[in-house]
Design a protein around this motif. Structure first.
Motif, PDB file in Angstrom:
ATOM      1  N   PRO A 280     -29.183  50.196 -16.066  1.00  0.00           N
ATOM      2  CA  PRO A 280     -30.024  49.095 -15.577  1.00  0.00           C
ATOM      3  C   PRO A 280     -31.440  49.112 -16.157  1.00  0.00           C
ATOM      4  O   PRO A 280     -32.000  48.060 -16.455  1.00  0.00           O
ATOM      5  N   TYR A 281     -32.022  50.311 -16.325  1.00  0.00           N
ATOM      6  CA  TYR A 281     -33.338  50.377 -16.963  1.00  0.00           C
ATOM      7  C   TYR A 281     -33.278  49.869 -18.401  1.00  0.00           C
ATOM      8  O   TYR A 281     -34.158  49.145 -18.855  1.00  0.00           O
ATOM      9  N   ALA A 282     -32.233  50.228 -19.125  1.00  0.00           N
ATOM     10  CA  ALA A 282     -32.089  49.770 -20.515  1.00  0.00           C
ATOM     11  C   ALA A 282     -31.937  48.247 -20.561  1.00  0.00           C
ATOM     12  O   ALA A 282     -32.544  47.580 -21.412  1.00  0.00           O
ATOM     13  N   ILE A 283     -31.156  47.701 -19.650  1.00  0.00           N
ATOM     14  CA  ILE A 283     -30.975  46.243 -19.602  1.00  0.00           C
ATOM     15  C   ILE A 283     -32.295  45.555 -19.269  1.00  0.00           C
ATOM     16  O   ILE A 283     -32.666  44.552 -19.894  1.00  0.00           O
TER      17      ILE A 283
ATOM     18  N   LEU B 100     -34.383  42.889 -21.514  1.00  0.00           N
ATOM     19  CA  LEU B 100     -34.782  41.580 -21.001  1.00  0.00           C
ATOM     20  C   LEU B 100     -36.282  41.349 -21.161  1.00  0.00           C
ATOM     21  O   LEU B 100     -36.710  40.236 -21.472  1.00  0.00           O
ATOM     22  N   ILE B 101     -37.088  42.404 -20.978  1.00  0.00           N
ATOM     23  CA  ILE B 101     -38.536  42.276 -21.184  1.00  0.00           C
ATOM     24  C   ILE B 101     -38.831  41.958 -22.644  1.00  0.00           C
ATOM     25  O   ILE B 101     -39.651  41.086 -22.956  1.00  0.00           O
ATOM     26  N   VAL B 102     -38.152  42.663 -23.567  1.00  0.00           N
ATOM     27  CA  VAL B 102     -38.343  42.398 -24.997  1.00  0.00           C
ATOM     28  C   VAL B 102     -37.950  40.957 -25.318  1.00  0.00           C
ATOM     29  O   VAL B 102     -38.669  40.247 -26.026  1.00  0.00           O
TER      30      VAL B 102
ATOM     31  N   LEU C  57     -36.530  35.273 -17.653  1.00  0.00           N
ATOM     32  CA  LEU C  57     -36.076  36.566 -18.172  1.00  0.00           C
ATOM     33  C   LEU C  57     -36.941  37.708 -17.648  1.00  0.00           C
ATOM     34  O   LEU C  57     -36.426  38.759 -17.249  1.00  0.00           O
ATOM     35  N   ALA C  58     -38.260  37.495 -17.640  1.00  0.00           N
ATOM     36  CA  ALA C  58     -39.161  38.530 -17.127  1.00  0.00           C
ATOM     37  C   ALA C  58     -38.949  38.746 -15.630  1.00  0.00           C
ATOM     38  O   ALA C  58     -38.991  39.892 -15.150  1.00  0.00           O
TER      39      ALA C  58
ATOM     40  N   ALA D 258     -37.918  38.432 -23.243  1.00  0.00           N
ATOM     41  CA  ALA D 258     -38.888  37.535 -22.611  1.00  0.00           C
ATOM     42  C   ALA D 258     -40.144  37.418 -23.468  1.00  0.00           C
ATOM     43  O   ALA D 258     -40.664  36.307 -23.671  1.00  0.00           O
ATOM     44  N   ILE D 259     -40.631  38.547 -23.985  1.00  0.00           N
ATOM     45  CA  ILE D 259     -41.826  38.523 -24.833  1.00  0.00           C
ATOM     46  C   ILE D 259     -41.542  37.752 -26.115  1.00  0.00           C
ATOM     47  O   ILE D 259     -42.340  36.899 -26.541  1.00  0.00           O
ATOM     48  N   TRP D 260     -40.406  38.019 -26.717  1.00  0.00           N
ATOM     49  CA  TRP D 260     -40.024  37.340 -27.963  1.00  0.00           C
ATOM     50  C   TRP D 260     -39.901  35.826 -27.735  1.00  0.00           C
ATOM     51  O   TRP D 260     -40.390  35.019 -28.519  1.00  0.00           O
ATOM     52  N   THR D 261     -39.251  35.449 -26.642  1.00  0.00           N
ATOM     53  CA  THR D 261     -39.084  34.034 -26.326  1.00  0.00           C
ATOM     54  C   THR D 261     -40.435  33.376 -26.062  1.00  0.00           C
ATOM     55  O   THR D 261     -40.675  32.239 -26.498  1.00  0.00           O
ATOM     56  N   ALA D 262     -41.333  34.073 -25.365  1.00  0.00           N
ATOM     57  CA  ALA D 262     -42.656  33.517 -25.096  1.00  0.00           C
ATOM     58  C   ALA D 262     -43.441  33.318 -26.391  1.00  0.00           C
ATOM     59  O   ALA D 262     -44.094  32.278 -26.582  1.00  0.00           O
ATOM     60  N   ILE D 263     -43.376  34.283 -27.291  1.00  0.00           N
ATOM     61  CA  ILE D 263     -44.079  34.156 -28.573  1.00  0.00           C
ATOM     62  C   ILE D 263     -43.547  32.955 -29.352  1.00  0.00           C
ATOM     63  O   ILE D 263     -44.311  32.131 -29.867  1.00  0.00           O
ATOM     64  N   GLU D 264     -42.224  32.854 -29.427  1.00  0.00           N
ATOM     65  CA  GLU D 264     -41.629  31.723 -30.141  1.00  0.00           C
ATOM     66  C   GLU D 264     -41.952  30.400 -29.438  1.00  0.00           C
ATOM     67  O   GLU D 264     -42.139  29.376 -30.094  1.00  0.00           O
TER      68      GLU D 264
END
Length: 163
Positions: free
Chosen positions: A54-57, A61-63, A25-26, A65-71
């Protein structure tokens, strides 16, 4: 109670699949940021331009990716069922067949093959029934897009026969 008799604390291991998903995702977000950075001069007179969505998307995706990494590090993902390769192979094979057949047999037949193989991947074993249904449904879609909306879709022998 001695020190060795204390209840053991359950240790969770990081979920490697979730961490790989977070990295992918990142990476996709980074690719979008890089691609959109090349369009920076197109903003024009307004703050909203071709780079806004595209910037919003990429930010979303960064959010994610961070959420998935934390979980993934916390190990909070539910236990997953083992992956079955047969259904995945049918669906990927259908996509490959559609790409290979699209220019020679046209949209309707190629997408009908994709439909039948995807249905097989989901457990429908009657290819003799799903293939014609997929071709007819795809022909209806081709007719709407190519004839009504005047969009260009690859025509094959079936489309040329009827139009």
């Amino acid at each position: 109670m001695s020190r060795g008799d204390s209840p053991s604390v359950e240790t969770r291991r990081p979920d490697r699949a979730a961490l790989i998903i977070a990295v992918v995702l990142a990476a996709i977000a980074g690719l979008i940021f890089w691609d959109v950075s090349r369009l920076a001069g197109l903003a024009g007179y307004s703050q909203v331009g071709p780079t806004t969505v595209p910037y919003a998307i990429a930010c979303c995706l960064i959010v994610l990716a961070i959420w998935t990494a934390i979980e993934g590090f916390r190990g909070d993902f539910a236990e997953r069922e083992p992956q079955q390769l047969g259904p995945v192979a049918w669906i990927v094979g259908g996509l490959a067949a559609q790409m290979l057949l699209l220019n020679t047999l046209g949209f309707s037949i190629a997408t009908g093959v994709l439909f039948a193989m995807t249905a097989r991947g989901f457990g429908k074993r009657q290819l003799w029934l799903t293939m014609p249904f997929g071709i007819v449904a795809s022909f209806v879609v081709w007719t709407i897009f190519a004839k009504v909306l005047q969009l260009s879709l690859p025509a094959g022998p079936l489309e040329r026969l009827l139009f």
